[in-house]
Design a protein around this motif. Structure first.
Motif, PDB file in Angstrom:
ATOM      1  N   ALA A  10       0.735  -1.207  -0.055  1.00 11.20           N
ATOM      2  CA  ALA A  10       0.013   0.134   0.036  1.00 11.20           C
ATOM      3  C   ALA A  10       0.735   1.282   0.075  1.00 11.20           C
ATOM      4  O   ALA A  10       0.738   2.231  -0.720  1.00 11.20           O
ATOM      5  N   THR A  11       1.986   1.187   0.852  1.00 12.90           N
ATOM      6  CA  THR A  11       2.731   2.241   0.879  1.00 12.90           C
ATOM      7  C   THR A  11       3.580   2.681  -0.683  1.00 12.90           C
ATOM      8  O   THR A  11       3.512   3.937  -0.845  1.00 12.90           O
ATOM      9  N   ALA A  12       3.776   1.552  -1.304  1.00 11.48           N
ATOM     10  CA  ALA A  12       4.323   1.865  -2.379  1.00 11.48           C
ATOM     11  C   ALA A  12       3.467   2.336  -3.257  1.00 11.48           C
ATOM     12  O   ALA A  12       3.916   3.367  -4.280  1.00 11.48           O
ATOM     13  N   ARG A 148      16.783   2.765   1.579  1.00 15.65           N
ATOM     14  CA  ARG A 148      15.704   3.587   1.461  1.00 15.65           C
ATOM     15  C   ARG A 148      14.427   3.339   1.792  1.00 15.65           C
ATOM     16  O   ARG A 148      13.704   3.967   2.519  1.00 15.65           O
ATOM     17  N   ALA A 149      14.268   2.074   1.358  1.00 12.74           N
ATOM     18  CA  ALA A 149      12.659   1.634   1.346  1.00 12.74           C
ATOM     19  C   ALA A 149      12.557   1.084   2.779  1.00 12.74           C
ATOM     20  O   ALA A 149      11.432   1.420   3.183  1.00 12.74           O
ATOM     21  N   VAL A 150      13.408   0.577   3.577  1.00  6.70           N
ATOM     22  CA  VAL A 150      13.481   0.261   4.757  1.00  6.70           C
ATOM     23  C   VAL A 150      12.903   1.408   5.858  1.00  6.70           C
ATOM     24  O   VAL A 150      12.025   1.416   6.754  1.00  6.70           O
ATOM     25  N   ILE A 151      13.907   2.640   5.346  1.00  2.00           N
ATOM     26  CA  ILE A 151      13.596   3.814   6.306  1.00  2.00           C
ATOM     27  C   ILE A 151      12.450   4.320   5.953  1.00  2.00           C
ATOM     28  O   ILE A 151      11.188   4.944   6.795  1.00  2.00           O
ATOM     29  N   GLU A 152      11.771   4.528   4.757  1.00  5.87           N
ATOM     30  CA  GLU A 152      10.725   5.126   4.520  1.00  5.87           C
ATOM     31  C   GLU A 152       9.428   4.541   4.764  1.00  5.87           C
ATOM     32  O   GLU A 152       8.431   4.942   5.031  1.00  5.87           O
ATOM     33  N   LEU A 153       9.443   3.024   4.651  1.00  3.39           N
ATOM     34  CA  LEU A 153       8.502   2.155   5.227  1.00  3.39           C
ATOM     35  C   LEU A 153       8.172   2.511   6.689  1.00  3.39           C
ATOM     36  O   LEU A 153       6.886   2.620   7.004  1.00  3.39           O
ATOM     37  N   LEU A 159       6.674   5.664  12.584  1.00  2.84           N
ATOM     38  CA  LEU A 159       7.831   5.419  13.424  1.00  2.84           C
ATOM     39  C   LEU A 159       8.900   6.174  13.308  1.00  2.84           C
ATOM     40  O   LEU A 159       9.386   6.436  12.423  1.00  2.84           O
ATOM     41  N   ASP A 160       9.506   6.644  14.670  1.00  4.94           N
ATOM     42  CA  ASP A 160      10.555   7.316  14.493  1.00  4.94           C
ATOM     43  C   ASP A 160      11.593   6.632  15.091  1.00  4.94           C
ATOM     44  O   ASP A 160      11.666   5.916  15.788  1.00  4.94           O
ATOM     45  N   LEU A 161      12.807   6.861  14.401  1.00  7.33           N
ATOM     46  CA  LEU A 161      14.061   6.113  14.263  1.00  7.33           C
ATOM     47  C   LEU A 161      14.910   6.619  15.203  1.00  7.33           C
ATOM     48  O   LEU A 161      16.086   6.040  15.712  1.00  7.33           O
ATOM     49  N   ARG A 162      14.479   8.000  15.682  1.00  9.66           N
ATOM     50  CA  ARG A 162      15.807   8.615  16.353  1.00  9.66           C
ATOM     51  C   ARG A 162      16.299   7.908  17.839  1.00  9.66           C
ATOM     52  O   ARG A 162      15.267   7.698  18.518  1.00  9.66           O
ATOM     53  N   GLY A 163      17.426   7.849  17.905  1.00  7.13           N
ATOM     54  CA  GLY A 163      17.680   7.133  19.150  1.00  7.13           C
ATOM     55  C   GLY A 163      17.655   5.666  19.270  1.00  7.13           C
ATOM     56  O   GLY A 163      17.988   5.058  20.340  1.00  7.13           O
ATOM     57  N   LYS A 164      16.806   5.028  18.561  1.00 11.54           N
ATOM     58  CA  LYS A 164      16.622   3.651  18.300  1.00 11.54           C
ATOM     59  C   LYS A 164      17.902   2.766  18.057  1.00 11.54           C
ATOM     60  O   LYS A 164      18.909   3.046  17.361  1.00 11.54           O
ATOM     61  N   ASP A 165      17.921   1.450  18.766  1.00 19.08           N
ATOM     62  CA  ASP A 165      19.007   0.426  18.665  1.00 19.08           C
ATOM     63  C   ASP A 165      18.506  -0.342  17.280  1.00 19.08           C
ATOM     64  O   ASP A 165      17.470  -1.226  17.600  1.00 19.08           O
ATOM     65  N   VAL A 166      19.169  -0.278  16.319  1.00 24.66           N
ATOM     66  CA  VAL A 166      18.780  -0.801  15.151  1.00 24.66           C
ATOM     67  C   VAL A 166      19.894  -2.179  14.984  1.00 24.66           C
ATOM     68  O   VAL A 166      21.150  -1.880  14.988  1.00 24.66           O
TER      69      VAL A 166
END
Ligand SMILES: Nc1nc(=O)c2c([nH]1)NC[C@@H]1CN(c3ccc(C(=O)N[C@@H](CCC(=O)O)C(=O)O)cc3)C=[N+]21
Length: 298
Positions: A10-12, A148-153, A159-166
């Motif tokens: 759907a996002t694509a 880029r796809a992973v981040i944009e999804l 969902l906010d990635l800031r400070g997250k442990d990936v």
């Protein structure tokens, strides 16, 4: 608890609708219609299907599409000639050489020969180098599509990635080697651990992760007992699993489906990062065309 779905399909579709408008604006502004080309060498049915998908997407957003197909026994010189032709072709804004290439072909030499400005995959050494060097600057160069796809999804699901442990599993060129450079930019500000087949205690890393990006190509590598409750899990890898009964082999992801009972969010495979990768490929082409249009307007 059952995880919410990071719906790549759907996002694509939404991204492609936005891109279709941007293509219309370029054309109405008097610019050439942007074009995406693909180079396919050989007859691998999987690769052929991916390439068909890319041309379907191109048509949907109004890109001009160019297909180059060489036989499986093509030589280095044959592939290089096609690359040179696309570099010189003004109707080709961006292109990809579908990987993997047959073993007689030197893949690195081919990737380096692509005009970096037309590198729709973002895999040219100059573009990957700029990604690393210009870590904190604006995006001015094609970025690798799957990272880029992973981040944009995630972003498009709020969902906010800031400070997250990936924790990323897999060190392949299309995902593992470049995603850390992107995720540690100031705009995302994540902390990234890159794991691989040589990692001593993978479960220990996985259990700490807020976000898991599984891109190793190892069937069901991420098990529910290794996922922190409430984590975000993206299933990027695929592998082929033979049916012991002798039936058709099936494609399985890197994430055990039971992880959905532990994670807060999960991107399925298929239907997750795959369609998003294609959408981001289209975005790279549209952005290349917009950059060229901005230069010509100066
Ligand atoms: N130069 C190059 N660039 C690539 O980006 C590249 C490549 N070579 N070689 C192979 C891998 C694999 N890849 C996929 C893209 C989309 C789906 C995809 O859309 N999959 C659908 C299912 C298949 C379909 O619907 O056709 C899904 O996940 O829902 C899968 C895999 C790009 N790759």
């Amino acid at each position: 608890m059952t995880a919410q779905i990071l719906d790549g399909k759907a996002t694509a579709k939404t991204i492609k609708e936005e891109l279709a408008e941007r293509v219309t604006r370029l054309v109405e502004g008097g610019h050439e219609r942007p074009g995406l080309a693909t180079v396919l060498v050989g007859e691998d049915p999987g690769s052929a299907a991916y390439v068909r998908g890319k041309h379907r997407d191109s048509e949907q957003i109004g890109l001009h599409s160019i297909q180059k197909h060489l036989p499986a026994d093509a030589t280095q010189a044959d592939v290089e000639a096609v690359v040179d032709e696309l570099n010189a072709d003004p109707t080709c804004t961006g292109y990809i050489v579908q990987l993997p290439l047959p073993k007689q072909i030197d893949t690195d030499a081919i990737l380096e020969r692509i005009d970096p400005a037309k590198d729709a995959d973002g895999l040219h050494p100059m573009n990957l180098g700029r990604l690393v060097l210009n870590a904190y600057t604006e995006i001015t160069t094609p970025l690798p599509c799957t990272p880029r796809a992973v981040i944009e999804l995630m972003e498009r699901h709020g969902l906010d990635l800031r400070g997250k442990d990936v924790v990323v599993v897999g060190r392949g060129i299309t995902v593992g080697r470049s995603i850390g450079a992107l995720l540690t930019r100031r705009e995302y500000n994540a902390t990234v651990t890159l794991c691989h087949t040589g990692t001593t205690d993978l479960p220990a890393h996985l259990r700490r992760a807020d976000v898991i990006v599984a891109a190793a190509g190892a069937a069901h590598l991420v098990r529910p007992e290794d996922v922190k409750p409430g984590a975000i899990v993206l299933d990027v890898g695929v592998s082929r699993q033979e049916d012991p009964e002798g039936g058709k082999a099936k494609l399985v992801g890197d994430v055990d489906p039971a992880v959905a009972e532990v994670a807060a969010w999960i991107s399925p495979n298929p239907g997750g990062v795959g369609p998003m990768t294609r959408a981001l490929l289209m975005k790279n082409v549209v952005e290349s065309a917009e950059r060229a249009a901005a230069v010509s307007a100066d």
